[in-house]
Design a protein around this motif. Structure first.
Motif: not given
Length: 188
Positions: A45-54, A83-95
């Motif tokens: 059901x998720x409209x977005x799913x992502x994770x960091x991998x670094x 602002x604080x850090x911006x971390x690249x993400x890997x999309x699992x769904x929704x890119x």
């Protein structure tokens, strides 16, 4: 088996969530799940799913509690450019849909493909997390969640100004899907 909130069993003193303070992790996942979906359907059901991998959390004490100690979410803690850090993400769904979940005006102010912490708006109010985006402008209240400090009177809650123009995807308003979804944070 379902569980429910029983007010008679709530302790008089609330203890902080031990996961937020005590878990040491390297990465995190974020899911945006529409409200009222059963747990067993959250993944689909998720409209977005992502994770960091670094392993970015290693740089910030291993969890969000430590990260936010370095980048406090409070009024006048920084500026739009500080602002604080911006971390690249890997999309699992929704890119392909991230940009379209936010209002037309907001889309010109961010770059998809990141999770950003402690973004500051024009009024110097801090938002906790910009989910799926890296701000390039100063109106974070329209596309970032959580907050600390001053927001305008009609901007409150965890989604301070997602319905700014009161219409789905018009002007600064985010999509109904985005505003009616829970933001789930997982340590990895």
């Amino acid at each position: 088996m379902s569980t429910f909130f029983d007010p008679d069993t709530v302790p008089l003193k609330w203890d902080p969530n031990p996961g937020y303070y005590d878990i040491v992790a390297e990465d995190m996942s974020v899911w945006h799940v529409p409200n009222n979906f059963p747990l067993e359907h959250w993944n689909l059901a998720a409209i977005l799913r992502y994770h960091t991998d670094n392993r970015f959390l290693r740089l910030y004490g291993g969890n969000l509690f430590q990260l936010f100690k370095q980048y406090p979410v409070r009024y006048n803690a920084g500026s739009c450019s500080n602002r604080g850090p911006s971390i690249p993400i890997v999309y699992d769904h929704g890119e392909e849909s991230t940009r379209m979940l936010y209002g037309a005006n907001s889309r010109a102010e961010f770059e998809p493909g990141f999770i950003t912490f402690r973004a500051i708006n024009n009024q110097r109010a801090a938002t906790a997390i910009c989910s799926g985006v890296k701000p390039a402008g100063c109106n974070a209240e329209h596309y970032c969640v959580g907050g600390g400090g001053y927001f305008q009177a009609d901007q409150c809650g965890d989604f301070p100004s997602f319905h700014h123009d009161r219409l789905d995807l018009k002007g600064w308003s985010a999509s109904k899907e985005m505003t009616e979804a829970a933001v789930l944070l997982f340590y990895r």
